[in-house]
Enzyme design. Sequence first.
Site, PDB file in Angstrom:
ATOM      1  N   TYR A  94      -2.945  -0.673  10.461  1.00 22.71           N
ATOM      2  CA  TYR A  94      -2.935  -0.997   9.028  1.00 22.71           C
ATOM      3  C   TYR A  94      -1.603  -0.605   8.406  1.00 22.71           C
ATOM      4  O   TYR A  94      -0.945  -1.412   7.741  1.00 22.71           O
ATOM      5  CB  TYR A  94      -4.099  -0.269   8.339  1.00 22.71           C
ATOM      6  CG  TYR A  94      -4.185  -0.516   6.843  1.00 22.71           C
ATOM      7  CD1 TYR A  94      -4.762  -1.689   6.348  1.00 22.71           C
ATOM      8  CD2 TYR A  94      -3.708   0.419   5.927  1.00 22.71           C
ATOM      9  CE1 TYR A  94      -4.852  -1.916   4.980  1.00 22.71           C
ATOM     10  CE2 TYR A  94      -3.792   0.195   4.562  1.00 22.71           C
ATOM     11  CZ  TYR A  94      -4.368  -0.965   4.084  1.00 22.71           C
ATOM     12  OH  TYR A  94      -4.458  -1.190   2.743  1.00 22.71           O
ATOM     13  N   SER A 148       0.844  -1.197   0.000  1.00 25.03           N
ATOM     14  CA  SER A 148       0.000   0.000   0.000  1.00 25.03           C
ATOM     15  C   SER A 148       0.876   1.242   0.000  1.00 25.03           C
ATOM     16  O   SER A 148       2.017   1.215   0.473  1.00 25.03           O
ATOM     17  CB  SER A 148      -0.883   0.019   1.253  1.00 25.03           C
ATOM     18  OG  SER A 148      -1.548   1.265   1.361  1.00 25.03           O
TER      19      SER A 148
HETATM   20  N1  NAD Z   1      -8.545  -0.519  -1.965  1.00 25.70           N
HETATM   21  C1  NAD Z   1      -7.485   0.239  -1.798  1.00 25.70           C
HETATM   22  O1  NAD Z   1      -7.490   1.445  -2.018  1.00 25.70           O
HETATM   23  C2  NAD Z   1      -6.200  -0.324  -1.354  1.00 25.70           C
HETATM   24  C3  NAD Z   1      -5.103   0.507  -1.231  1.00 25.70           C
HETATM   25  C4  NAD Z   1      -3.893  -0.033  -0.833  1.00 25.70           C
HETATM   26  C5  NAD Z   1      -3.799  -1.380  -0.567  1.00 25.70           C
HETATM   27  N2  NAD Z   1      -4.886  -2.168  -0.695  1.00 25.70           N
HETATM   28  C6  NAD Z   1      -4.726  -3.574  -0.371  1.00 25.70           C
HETATM   29  O2  NAD Z   1      -5.234  -4.366  -1.446  1.00 25.70           O
HETATM   30  C7  NAD Z   1      -5.695  -5.598  -0.929  1.00 25.70           C
HETATM   31  C8  NAD Z   1      -7.101  -5.855  -1.452  1.00 25.70           C
HETATM   32  O3  NAD Z   1      -7.959  -4.830  -1.026  1.00 25.70           O
HETATM   33  P1  NAD Z   1      -9.383  -4.573  -1.636  1.00 25.70           P
HETATM   34  O4  NAD Z   1      -9.565  -3.108  -1.588  1.00 25.70           O
HETATM   35  O5  NAD Z   1      -9.539  -5.252  -2.912  1.00 25.70           O
HETATM   36  O6  NAD Z   1     -10.302  -5.212  -0.495  1.00 25.70           O
HETATM   37  P2  NAD Z   1     -11.523  -6.238  -0.548  1.00 25.70           P
HETATM   38  O7  NAD Z   1     -12.120  -6.217   0.819  1.00 25.70           O
HETATM   39  O8  NAD Z   1     -12.403  -5.915  -1.685  1.00 25.70           O
HETATM   40  O9  NAD Z   1     -10.816  -7.618  -0.775  1.00 25.70           O
HETATM   41  C9  NAD Z   1     -10.084  -8.244   0.229  1.00 25.70           C
HETATM   42  C10 NAD Z   1     -10.360  -9.719   0.200  1.00 25.70           C
HETATM   43  O10 NAD Z   1      -9.512 -10.353   1.139  1.00 25.70           O
HETATM   44  C11 NAD Z   1     -10.253 -11.358   1.788  1.00 25.70           C
HETATM   45  N3  NAD Z   1      -9.707 -11.660   3.100  1.00 25.70           N
HETATM   46  C12 NAD Z   1      -9.754 -10.914   4.200  1.00 25.70           C
HETATM   47  N4  NAD Z   1      -9.182 -11.571   5.221  1.00 25.70           N
HETATM   48  C13 NAD Z   1      -8.779 -12.751   4.766  1.00 25.70           C
HETATM   49  C14 NAD Z   1      -8.133 -13.871   5.335  1.00 25.70           C
HETATM   50  N5  NAD Z   1      -7.802 -13.907   6.648  1.00 25.70           N
HETATM   51  N6  NAD Z   1      -7.868 -14.930   4.551  1.00 25.70           N
HETATM   52  C15 NAD Z   1      -8.210 -14.902   3.255  1.00 25.70           C
HETATM   53  N7  NAD Z   1      -8.818 -13.891   2.649  1.00 25.70           N
HETATM   54  C16 NAD Z   1      -9.105 -12.815   3.412  1.00 25.70           C
HETATM   55  C17 NAD Z   1     -11.644 -10.799   1.878  1.00 25.70           C
HETATM   56  O11 NAD Z   1     -12.601 -11.835   2.063  1.00 25.70           O
HETATM   57  C18 NAD Z   1     -11.793 -10.070   0.559  1.00 25.70           C
HETATM   58  O12 NAD Z   1     -12.360 -10.895  -0.412  1.00 25.70           O
HETATM   59  C19 NAD Z   1      -5.593  -5.487   0.575  1.00 25.70           C
HETATM   60  O13 NAD Z   1      -4.394  -6.087   1.025  1.00 25.70           O
HETATM   61  C20 NAD Z   1      -5.523  -4.015   0.807  1.00 25.70           C
HETATM   62  O14 NAD Z   1      -4.890  -3.678   1.988  1.00 25.70           O
HETATM   63  C21 NAD Z   1      -6.081  -1.678  -1.070  1.00 25.70           C
END
Ligand code: NAD
Length: 686
Positions: free
Chosen positions: A576, A563
């Site tokens: 986080y 991130s």
């Molecule tokens: N959305 C953003 O702006 C953003 C920015 C920086 C980083 N990220 C990172 O990208 C990744 C995906 O984020 P997203 O926005 O698509 O979120 P999201 O919530 O849409 O997807 C995350 C997925 O991870 C799964 N998950 C959660 N805990 C879990 C576990 N213990 N075991 C297995 N699966 C698990 C959830 O069920 C979900 O399907 C994350 O690591 C997040 O920190 C997102």
Amino acid sequence: MSTSTPRTSAQNAAQELIARSNRLGADPKNTNYAGGNTSAKGTETDPVTGEPVELVWVKGSGGDLGTLTESGLAVLRLDRMRALVDVYPGVEREDEMVAAFDYCLHGKGGAAPSIDTAMHGLVDAAHVDHLHPDSGIAIATAADGEALTKQIFGDQVVWVPWRRPGFQLGLDIAEIKRQNPQAVGCILGGHGITAWGETSEEAEKSSLWIIDTAAAYIAEHSKAEPFGPALEGYAALPDAERRAKAAALAPTIRGIASADRPMVGHFTDSDAVLDFLASAEHPRLAELGTSCPDHFLRTKVKPLVLDLPAGASVEDSIARLKELAVTYREDYQAYYDRHATPESPAIRGKDPLIVLVPGVGMFSFGKDKQTARVAGEFYVNAINVMRGAEGLSTYAPIDESEKFRIEYWALEEAKLQRMPKPKPLATRVALVTGAASGIGKATAQKLAAEGACVVIADLSLEKAIEAAAELGSTDVAVGVQVDVSNADAVQAAVDAAVLAFGGVDLIVNNAGLSLSRSLLETTEKDWDLQHDVMAKGSFLVSKATAKVMIEQELGGDIVYISSKNSIFAGPNNVAYGAAKADQAHQVRLLAAELGEHGIKVNGVNPDGVVQGSGIFASGWGANRAAVYGVEEKDLGKFYAQRTILKREVLPENIANAVFVLCTSDLSHTTGLHIPVDAGVAAAFLR
Ligand SMILES: NC(=O)c1ccc[n+]([C@@H]2O[C@H](COP(=O)([O-])OP(=O)(O)OC[C@H]3O[C@@H](n4cnc5c(N)ncnc54)[C@H](O)[C@@H]3O)[C@@H](O)[C@H]2O)c1
Ligand SMILES: [Zn+2]
């Protein structure tokens, strides 16, 4: 040549043919996948002359009878096909006739005529089926197949000695039909069956009668143990033990099958396979190899068989498999050298495509999952054939030199050369955690679109399977359940991935969640959850999958979805942001450690991906909106305005970055983080 056969009207002929083909192809007892072909003759008005013209509709090259449609048919003029007989230069140059078929085509479109077209066009019957049924091939490969054919079918079915498919075989069968007007078909030695009729129903009836009569005869007359008595210590292991051993051996076996070029794997532990491997005669029979001409390109002439009992340890099995792989490659080179002529195509790779492990099952390989799966199906066909042939007589497949003439047939080589260029991620098996939603889902979609096999791992099995189904069949993607913070669950998911596709090559540590809380509001539980899922979770996934990749010896990619917050410091983000910083440093640590195995480790730093993100939908969005003093629905636009490029970041943008990191274009890059944040100066890497 006689032209007395009554002909059906054109529309009916093609429609009946498709319906019959679909029925025959739907039942695996009738033919192998994509094996066999069917035809119908009829009359149409020639748009050039206004006169009736006799045509043959015949299943063209490629495709499967079960799913045949009109576009899979080649349509040829019978007068011109029959005229080929007069220019036929003899069996040594019969391959030239395939090109001549193109000059017999009627109208445009349709499939390319296959090598079997002669058999259909030249045999004087309105409807012809050529099939590869296990029961028929059992008779066709029995040492006394000719006598058995007489005994089982009387004069209704005629024996045709082995001949490689082609124009001459078509002429032979046409002659047999002329000489035996009472016959409804023939057994093609070492190969399969051909049957005919004056109506579509009659042809279908003839085919099914031959197939079922052969099967019934085998059932009634087969000796009790066609594969010999049970081998002490070779019985199937109990379910859980068997699958655990299969998963433990799979990476090494995939490495063996991929020494010349990377392969996707398929695992089969059906009763047919386990029973074969549990019986005394399996080493002798496996060595004899397969027989039907369809098989050699898919399964190679023979499998690699582990010669240890079911109870052998994983370590001993791996050591022995590695020795056997060396011998297999030497044997294959020797086979090539024994038969190759200066005109033969170059050797295509010496690795086994079928690997048999007693007590455990069969690993089959191919350039993609479908090819690997079908190779396994073909070897099960071969086991069924051997069981039938040994039950009645002795299994006697065609000579090795004939096998070579098929495997390295110039026409087959030309087909391989015409294949489209593989996609950038072809043969690669990707495992994406948290792929049922948001960035993970978009990444899974992108990797699949670029040719990878994808394992979608997420907390909910149902959602994982749903997301996989959106990508296509289980040949493209499968869904597995995992909680990445639990080591046993991670191992189980990796085992499932390995059994689905043979191994893993490309890991995306994406699972995550976000709680936006100030230091004073962050509980110990909050802290642990963030760190368990992201820091520990990606450590566990990297550890379990790196083991597989090291055993495969095929290199690999691990990508962390870290991130912007791994380097950027903002309010209400201590748990986080710290967990993300942990992930980011894992990238550098593992890049340094795993490089010697050809494994690259890189990261992507997204920011502000609101669309499709479960994280944003489940409170984080509302919270961030409150922190920044905007409406939640405007958060995407707000983030965009904050960026240097003033662009909203979408899940696809992250997916594209993951893809680029894993292509050969970045083959020399490891330990890198790519920001995908539309430009945030405070998060620039330096
Ligand atoms: N959305 C953003 O702006 C953003 C920015 C920086 C980083 N990220 C990172 O990208 C990744 C995906 O984020 P997203 O926005 O698509 O979120 P999201 O919530 O849409 O997807 C995350 C997925 O991870 C799964 N998950 C959660 N805990 C879990 C576990 N213990 N075991 C297995 N699966 C698990 C959830 O069920 C979900 O399907 C994350 O690591 C997040 O920190 C997102
Ligand atoms: Zn055939």
